[in-house]
Design a protein around this motif. Structure first.
Motif, short mmCIF file in Angstrom:
data_model
loop_
_atom_site.label_atom_id
_atom_site.label_comp_id
_atom_site.label_asym_id
_atom_site.label_seq_id
_atom_site.Cartn_x
_atom_site.Cartn_y
_atom_site.Cartn_z
N LEU A 89 -27.42 -18.09 1.82
CA LEU A 89 -26.15 -17.12 2.09
C LEU A 89 -26.76 -15.81 1.54
CD1 LEU A 89 -23.04 -17.82 1.53
CD2 LEU A 89 -23.34 -18.99 -0.36
N VAL A 140 -25.08 -12.48 1.26
CA VAL A 140 -24.51 -11.25 0.96
C VAL A 140 -24.86 -10.54 0.19
CG1 VAL A 140 -22.18 -13.34 0.50
CG2 VAL A 140 -24.56 -13.13 -1.10
N ARG A 157 -30.19 -23.29 3.08
CA ARG A 157 -28.65 -22.55 2.83
C ARG A 157 -28.10 -21.72 2.09
NH1 ARG A 157 -24.01 -27.18 4.76
NH2 ARG A 157 -23.17 -25.36 5.74
N GLU A 158 -28.34 -22.45 0.69
CA GLU A 158 -27.95 -21.66 -0.28
C GLU A 158 -28.96 -20.27 -0.41
OE1 GLU A 158 -28.74 -24.27 -3.85
OE2 GLU A 158 -29.36 -21.88 -5.35
N GLU A 216 -18.84 -15.77 -10.92
CA GLU A 216 -20.19 -15.16 -10.91
C GLU A 216 -20.55 -14.80 -9.65
OE1 GLU A 216 -23.00 -16.60 -15.39
OE2 GLU A 216 -22.79 -17.94 -13.80
N SER A 241 -18.09 -22.65 5.75
CA SER A 241 -19.17 -23.61 4.46
C SER A 241 -20.15 -23.26 3.76
CB SER A 241 -18.82 -25.44 5.02
OG SER A 241 -19.96 -25.40 5.74
N PHE A 242 -20.67 -23.66 2.94
CA PHE A 242 -21.80 -23.20 1.72
C PHE A 242 -21.59 -22.24 1.25
CE2 PHE A 242 -25.58 -23.42 0.15
CZ PHE A 242 -25.47 -24.83 -0.12
N ASN A 243 -20.43 -21.51 0.61
CA ASN A 243 -20.12 -20.57 0.87
C ASN A 243 -20.23 -19.36 -0.71
OD1 ASN A 243 -18.75 -18.60 2.54
ND2 ASN A 243 -17.54 -19.81 2.72
N LEU A 244 -20.59 -20.99 -1.71
CA LEU A 244 -20.80 -20.19 -2.89
C LEU A 244 -22.65 -20.99 -3.38
CD1 LEU A 244 -17.08 -21.39 -4.53
CD2 LEU A 244 -18.16 -19.02 -3.11
N VAL A 245 -22.94 -20.26 -4.71
CA VAL A 245 -23.72 -21.05 -5.28
C VAL A 245 -23.34 -22.10 -5.79
CG1 VAL A 245 -25.92 -19.56 -6.40
CG2 VAL A 245 -24.89 -18.47 -4.66
N PRO A 246 -24.15 -23.49 -5.70
CA PRO A 246 -24.29 -23.97 -6.74
C PRO A 246 -23.98 -24.26 -8.17
CG PRO A 246 -25.47 -24.82 -5.27
CD PRO A 246 -25.09 -23.62 -4.90
N THR A 247 -24.94 -23.23 -8.40
CA THR A 247 -25.31 -23.07 -10.63
C THR A 247 -25.55 -22.30 -10.47
OG1 THR A 247 -27.72 -21.12 -9.23
CG2 THR A 247 -27.88 -23.65 -9.71
N LEU A 248 -23.93 -21.05 -10.12
CA LEU A 248 -23.09 -20.13 -10.58
C LEU A 248 -21.90 -20.16 -11.06
CD1 LEU A 248 -23.91 -16.59 -8.96
CD2 LEU A 248 -25.52 -17.40 -10.46
N PHE A 273 -18.27 -18.22 5.11
CA PHE A 273 -18.48 -18.62 6.38
C PHE A 273 -17.77 -19.61 6.34
CE2 PHE A 273 -22.00 -16.29 4.64
CZ PHE A 273 -22.28 -15.39 6.05
N PHE A 290 -18.56 -11.20 3.58
CA PHE A 290 -18.63 -12.01 4.47
C PHE A 290 -17.66 -13.74 3.48
CE2 PHE A 290 -22.36 -10.49 5.10
CZ PHE A 290 -22.72 -10.90 7.14
N ARG A 307 -15.22 -13.37 -3.09
CA ARG A 307 -16.49 -12.62 -3.55
C ARG A 307 -16.17 -11.89 -2.56
NH1 ARG A 307 -20.50 -16.62 -1.74
NH2 ARG A 307 -19.17 -16.14 0.65
N ARG A 311 -31.08 -20.49 -14.14
CA ARG A 311 -30.00 -21.84 -12.99
C ARG A 311 -30.36 -22.73 -12.84
NH1 ARG A 311 -24.72 -19.24 -13.47
NH2 ARG A 311 -25.22 -18.35 -15.45
N LEU A 331 -20.77 -11.94 -7.31
CA LEU A 331 -22.15 -12.32 -7.23
C LEU A 331 -23.10 -10.73 -6.08
CD1 LEU A 331 -25.31 -13.86 -6.68
CD2 LEU A 331 -24.15 -14.79 -4.76
N PRO A 332 -22.52 -10.44 -5.28
CA PRO A 332 -23.05 -9.01 -4.40
C PRO A 332 -23.07 -7.63 -5.20
CG PRO A 332 -21.07 -10.56 -3.60
CD PRO A 332 -21.56 -11.01 -4.84
#
Lengths: 853, 255
Positions: free
Chosen positions: A759, A763, A755-756, B105, B94-101, B92, B90, B155, A487, B109-110
């Motif tokens: 994250l 996790v 940041r990604e 997904e 902001s920015f908790n998610l992976v933008p490509t998934l 947070f 967890f 998640r 990706r 993820l974990p």
């Protein structure tokens, strides 16, 4: 003015702040400029050193007398008719001439103490007479004494080293009749081990005349030394009236100049041009990498630039500050590259002797041009690459400062896809048209350039699909880590494509040469397979101007063997046909058909006599000859002689385009030698038995190689491997630069995804998973570039082979195992390129990474 | 009641000498299993540091931090990573998610990182709880901020962790979206029996918890069981007297 200064100050502080981001750009320019500067410095140095060498060696020669006409049939320099050696006696009596001596030179290859021929892989292997006048002789004894009898010889120090020979040793010289000599002396040429890589065996004058010429009163030239106080011009003017028709006199200076030009033109010219071409490829690849870096950096800095615009910076100031960065990077890295270039030249100069390439010694020559040109090229490449990104930076809207960090995620536009498709279709069409039917190289070349441009334009369009396909197995192989890598490679199609394009160009050139080389080999194989009707071939493998050929007495001697049905020798002659030099094959045309398949023959090869010639169909067509036509041949001795075309044969790939009899050639010959003896065994004679018998006989003629059909085909293609190895070595740099580009993009990507990454680590992604993710992404990009390059290169290779094949005899081959290795290397190199960025990404502190704004 | 996580005598010191900062100064606290604990305190009180250390994102200078019966100090980075993956969730700010998934997904993820697939029924149930069934194949950029935080909660719960740590989960949300996210955390604790620890400076958010811990200057200064927004706000005002605490004014916070 102050505005400019402000922009400049901004760019300098930006550079300081982001040194790491420009590390890849810096290295790319540095390497390219080093290559370019190194090549230029080395070329200048070698040229100057050779010039000095010839001046030193020829310093005592004031005039040279030789035949005026020269025929150049393309290989190994021109051929001149000998002069009368007795002329030296007459010239010696001319007032103002202190000495005039005949000089004899021909092909003569030494056999080293290990039984292997010395040299012959390019530079000439010469034999000649030892000139007794020390000041006229370019060679000087450093050990032993001059030859005094038929079986004594002096050899140059380079040949002695290479062949493991010393004074007192016995050696064989192939002249090509084997001559057994005792080495009585070792000599240097102008103070060096030799004239570059040329080997020289000096015999007494009568011996040289006996073995290297066709009569006792012959010499290649007469060398003249003027009495003191007489200028070169004067002595030449005094000699001129005494010369027979067809001879000329030139001053020593002029002769030296010719020597220098010959080396510069034939050897150094090719050598430096080749290096410059590959330096150009490396810089082209660097251009892609640098452009990509600036594009990414500008995208990452959108907010910063927008803030500047919001605070009142003009568009020009923003563009200027980005360009100033490019100038600074280009200047600094080019200057470092110049230093690197001098280092490269020094290193190569030290390396050549170690590899057995003796080059003349002397100081380094660093010309202004060799410094100015690479510097200019380096800065131009940097600034040129940054131009489009800089303009884009200038267009940043002040409002962008308020948005989330903008990253260039733009994909491919339909305009791009359309333009690329049109270009590609046009290019492929042109290439195919030029390659088929009657081949036209310029048409194909134009098509090839269009196809390359189309590949670059279509990169972003293709990258998404290509990465999807190439990355498809990743999730299964590496789970979610692999999926994430895939990706990520899909995130910026433009960026992925630009990164991969650099590698694609490098790999395409590698593939092009690989395919071309394999096709050449396949062509040789097919030629031998189709046209060689004998069982074994006797040759002296040599390359370029080297080698001495075979004794003309060998073929008849082999023919006497009870196992042998037919043994035919093929010699080479030269003549001018319609003003152009042509090689003639001197043989027994009637018997030739028994060992070489000439295809269908019209007319008869019997009884060509002294006035008949057989011509290949292709050559006959070019000149408009039919059976019974008259072909006018002009020989090196100036004689023009009409020959009647008595036979036209189909295939000249092995036999050459002109066949004449030995009797027809005899009046014009310079040194008798065959280049090939084709032997056919009687029915029932096994290859092993026949070959053993032939080898035994050949041993008495200087141990030439006796090869079966497969070995013969292989040895004929040996130069191809040498060429390929050289090309691979030269392309390694371009590929390295491309990989630096991949590493650089990966580093920049890690930076913007901090940041990604934090994250992911929070996790539960382990460090090794994170590393694998970054590595796999760069493997994907590398695989895309490599596969694209393989496809592009294979197509261009096909077009080139077809377009260059005017006779329709070339084979096309795709060497799958070798290209498989290229693919593997590309993918592994991609993993290596991702190593450092992956390491840096894994070192990120989780909390800090998450907290980064 | 057993503790799902606990810190004992936790100290965290940054710098040394003149510039020494004691972010945590001898904090001991248990986070009870199946409980919802909020940590409050003015900026610089050490509340985030406490959570990061309790969750294995940061290490203590001295003292002990445990998840269940696993002592965190002494674990390698790899062991900590696996522990976070297997036993902690967890959320947070902001920015908790992976933008490509995709949403789905991101939720798994974990589990996917661990190589052991998620329990599909549990994921299915979670998806319904957070109400994102029609968004499963969207990318995070196609969701609103509140939806993104709901995905983050899903998640965090996907691996049935011992504890969910939430760091200002509503900090970037409007009050309605914030209430939804807090409601989800509450249901996770009270209906699904999970444990949640949340750092916040929003009294309304804190009121969703079973108990509020107050930190100041790196020390645990107060505890408030069964909190209400008003009481929390009053308690926080006491801090404001000394140092500027919560960023929001009471008007903004009100229901």
């Amino acid at each position: 003015m102050t505005g400019t200064r402000a922009a400049f100050r901004l760019s300098l502080s930006a550079l300081r702040a982001h040194k790491r981001r420009f590390a890849g750009t810096f290295l790319a320019v540095l390497l390219g400029v080093s290559f370019l500067a190194g090549t230029m410095v080395m070329g200048d140095t070698l040229r100057a050193n050779f010039d000095t060498l010839f001046v030193d060696a020829n310093t005592g020669t004031d005039a040279v007398v030789r035949s005026a006409d020269v025929i150049d049939a393309g290989q190994g320099g021109g051929v001149r008719e000998p002069v009368r050696a007795s002329l030296a006696g007459r010239l010696g009596k001319v007032p103002g001439v202190a000495a005039a001596v005949p000089s004899v030179q021909g092909a003569g290859q030494l056999i080293g103490s290990d039984g292997k021929p010395v040299g012959g892989q390019g530079p000439p292997t010469l034999a000649g007479n030892w000139i007794t006048d020390a000041r006229l002789n370019p060679y000087h004894l450093v050990e032993g004494s001059a030859p005094t009898s038929e079986h004594e010889a002096v050899i140059n120090r380079g040949a002695a080293k290479k062949g493991g020979l010393k004074v007192g040793d016995t050696a064989v010289v192939r002249t090509p009749d084997p001559l057994r000599v005792r080495i009585v002396g070792i000599a240097t040429f102008g103070g060096a081990d030799g004239m570059g890589q040329v080997t020289f065996t000096a015999l007494t004058l009568p011996t040289a005349q006996k073995y290297l010429t066709t009569g006792p009163d012959r010499a290649s030239a007469i060398q003249v030394r003027a009495a003191s106080g007489v200028s070169q011009r004067e002595v030449a003017d005094r000699i001129a009236p005494l010369l027979p028709k067809g001879s000329e006199v030139l001053t020593g200076q002029r002769a030296t100049q010719e020597n220098q030009d010959e080396v510069s033109g034939r050897f150094l010219g090719v050598f430096t041009t080749l290096l410059l071409v590959f330096a150009g490829i490396a810089l082209l690849v660097a251009t892609f990498s640098i452009h990509n870096t600036f594009a990414i950096v500008v995208a990452q800095r959108t907010r910063e630039n927008a803030l500047l615009r919001a605070l009142g910076a003009s568009r020009r100031q923003v563009v200027g500050s980005t360009l100033a960065e490019a100038v600074a990077v280009g200047l600094v890295s080019s200057l470092a590259g110049l230093l690197g270039g001098v280092g490269v030249a020094l290193g190569l100069k030290a390396l050549f002797p170690a590899l057995g390439f003796g080059m003349p010694t002397g100081g380094m020559v660093i010309t202004t041009a060799a410094m100015a040109v690479p510097l200019a090229v380096g800065v131009t490449v940097s600034v040129g690459s940054a131009l489009v990104p800089a303009v884009r930076a200038g267009r940043t809207a002040p409002l962008a400062a308020l948005r989330e960090t903008a990253v260039d995620r733009s994909g491919a536009s339909w305009k791009r896809a359309a333009a690329g498709a049109v270009l590609g279709a046009a290019g492929i069409a042109l290439a195919v048209v030029g390659a088929s039917g009657s081949p036209q190289v310029p048409v194909t070349a134009t098509g090839a350039v269009l196809v390359v441009i189309a590949f670059v334009v279509l990169g972003p369009v293709a990258s998404t699909a290509a990465v999807r396909v190439l990355g498809a197995p990743l999730p299964r192989l590496r789970g979610v880590t692999g999926a994430l890598a895939g990706r990520n490679a899909l995130r910026g199609p433009k960026r992925t494509a630009a990164t991969a394009t650099a590698l694609m160009v490098g790999v395409a050139v590698v593939t092009l040469f690989t395919v071309f080389g394999a096709s050449l080999k396949a062509t040789m194989d097919r030629t031998v397979d189709r046209s060689f009707a004998g069982d074994v071939a006797i040759t002296t493998p040599a390359f370029g101007a080297g080698g001495s050929g075979l004794s003309p007495r060998l073929a008849p001697a082999v023919g006497e063997l009870p196992q042998v049905r037919e043994s035919v020798g093929l010699g080479k002659g030269v003549a001018k046909v319609d003003g152009g030099g042509r090689e003639l094959t001197v043989t027994d045309p009637r018997r030739l058909a028994n060992v070489i398949d000439l295809g269908s023959v019209r007319g008869s090869l019997d009884g060509l006599g002294t006035g008949g010639v057989a011509v290949s169909r292709g050559e006959a067509g070019k000149h408009g000859w039919h059976l019974g036509s008259t072909a006018r041949l002009v020989f090196a001795d100036g004689q023009r002689q009409p020959f009647t075309v008595r036979a036209v044969y189909e295939r000249g790939d092995l036999s050459g385009d002109y066949l004449i009899t030995r009797r027809a050639w005899a009046p014009h010959r310079v040194q008798d030698r065959d280049t090939l003896v084709a032997v056919a065994f009687k029915d029932g004679v096994s290859l092993g038995a026949g070959r053993a018998a032939v080898e035994k006989t050949a041993a008495g003629y200087g141990h030439p190689d006796v090869q079966d059909r497969a070995e013969y085909a292989k040895s004929a293609a040996r130069g191809v491997d040498l060429m390929l190895s050289t090309v691979y070595a030269l392309l390694a740099l371009a590929v390295l630069i491309a990989l630096l580009g991949i590493a650089n993009t990966a580093t920049l990507a890690v930076h913007e995804r901090t940041r990604e990454l934090g994250l992911l680590r929070a996790v539960g992604q382990t460090r090794s998973q994170l590393r694998a993710m970054v590595r796999w992404e760069s493997v994907l990009v590398a695989a895309f570039g490599t596969v694209g390059g393989l496809g592009l290169g294979a197509f261009l290779g096909w077009a080139l082979v077809r377009a260059a094949d005017s006779a329709g005899t070339s084979a096309f081959a795709i060497p799958v195992p070798r290209l498989g290795v290229v693919l593997l290397v590309g993918v592994v190199a991609g993993a290596l390129a991702g190593l450092r960025p992956a390491g840096r990404a894994a070192k990120l502190d989780v909390l800090k990474a998450i907290g980064v704004e | 009641m057993t503790a799902a996580a606990r810190v004992v005598d936790a100290a965290k010191v940054y710098g040394s000498g003149e510039t020494e900062v004691r972010a945590l100064d001898g904090v001991s606290v248990d986070f009870p299993a199946a409980g919802f604990t909020a940590i409050m305190g003015p900026s610089g009180s050490g509340k985030s540091t406490l959570m990061h250390c309790a969750a294995g994102l940061d290490t203590l200078t001295s003292g002990s931090a445990r998840i269940g019966d696993v002592e965190l100090s002494g674990l390698t980075d790899k062991q900590l990573t696996v522990l976070r993956r297997e036993r902690i969730g967890f959320v947070f700010q902001s920015f908790n998610l992976v933008p490509t998934l995709t949403v789905r997904e991101n939720i798994t993820l974990p589990r996917d990182l661990s190589g052991r697939p998620a329990d599909p029924e549990w994921i299915d149930a979670l998806v319904d709880v957070v109400g994102l069934r029609d968004r499963l194949h969207h990318r995070p950029s196609e969701l609103s901020g509140g939806q993104q935080q709901r995905v983050a909660v899903a998640r965090a719960l996907a691996g049935r962790p011992d504890v969910v740590f939430a760091d200002e989960p509503t900090g970037n949300l409007d009050s309605r979206s914030g209430a939804e996210v807090l409601g989800l955390l509450g249901r996770a604790v009270h209906e699904m029996g999970r444990t949640a620890v949340m750092v916040t400076h929003d009294p309304v958010a804190a009121a969703h918890a079973d108990e509020v811990l107050f930190l100041a200057d790196g020390r645990l200064v107060d505890r408030m069981p069964e909190p209400t927004a008003e009481r929390v706000l009053d308690r926080m005002k006491a801090f404001d007297g000394r140092a500027p605490g919560a960023r929001r004014t009471p008007q903004e916070v009100g229901p």
